[in-house]
Scaffold this motif. Sequence first.
Motif, short mmCIF file in Angstrom:
data_model
loop_
_atom_site.label_atom_id
_atom_site.label_comp_id
_atom_site.label_asym_id
_atom_site.label_seq_id
_atom_site.Cartn_x
_atom_site.Cartn_y
_atom_site.Cartn_z
N THR A 196 0.82 -1.21 0.00
CA THR A 196 0.00 0.00 0.00
C THR A 196 0.85 1.26 0.00
N PHE B 148 -6.21 3.64 -1.67
CA PHE B 148 -4.97 3.22 -1.02
C PHE B 148 -4.75 3.99 0.29
N HIS C 105 -4.42 -4.04 4.14
CA HIS C 105 -3.57 -3.92 2.97
C HIS C 105 -3.81 -5.03 1.95
N LEU D 61 -4.76 -6.23 -1.31
CA LEU D 61 -4.99 -5.70 -2.65
C LEU D 61 -6.18 -6.35 -3.33
#
Length: 197
Positions: free
Chosen positions: A80, A147, A156, A158
Motif C-alpha cells: 500500500t 490506497f 492492505h 490488494l
Amino acid sequence: MPENTFPLPCVIFAGGKSSRMGRNKALLPFDGFDTLAAYQYARLSPLFASAVLSVKTTKGYPEGLPYLPDDPSLADAAPTAGFITAFRSLDAERIFALSVDTPFVDGTVIRALLARDSRELDAVIARTARGTHPLCGIYHRSLLARFEAMAASGDHKLGRMLSESRVRYVDFDDEQLFSNLNHPHEYEAALKTLDKK
C-alpha cells in the motif's frame, strides 16, 4: 520517447518483508547481476517511459538505481505504501506495477495489459488459471484515495480493494511467466530456468 517504449512509468515493488525467503529477495544475485533489483531495473527500464524501485528504505540496496522509499509514516504497509508514494511522487495518471520477484514477466504480457486498458477503469490485472496477479498490472491514479483509506485502516489486502474497483482482468495461459520467487526452492528453480535459456 522511442516508438517501442510503453508510455507510462514502471514501479518495481521491492519493499516486501521476504519472510518466506528468509532474506531480502530483491538483493539476491540473478542472471549475472549482483541483485534481482538491478536485474529487473536493467531489463524493464528500456521498455518504459521511466522505471523506479519502490522500497521500504534504500539501506542495503545498491547505489546508482532510482528508488522511491516509502513515506516513513506508512511503515509496514507494503505494498500500500508503495502505491501511495508512487502516485504522490510521480506525475502520472497510471503506473505499471510489478513485483521484483517476478523476473519472467515480459513485454508481451505488458503489451497485452496495455491493450485492454481504458480511462474508465481503475486497474488492469494479469490473471492465470492459478489466480490473479495483483502486482502485475496497470493502476490508475483514481485508486489513490482507496490506497490512502487502506493505509489509515491497516487493511492492505490488494485483492479486496480490487474486487470493489473497476478492474479488467486479462487472462494468460503460461504460468511460468508469472513465477514468484517467494521461497528458496523457487529461486533455485528460476536460476535453473535461466541456465536452460
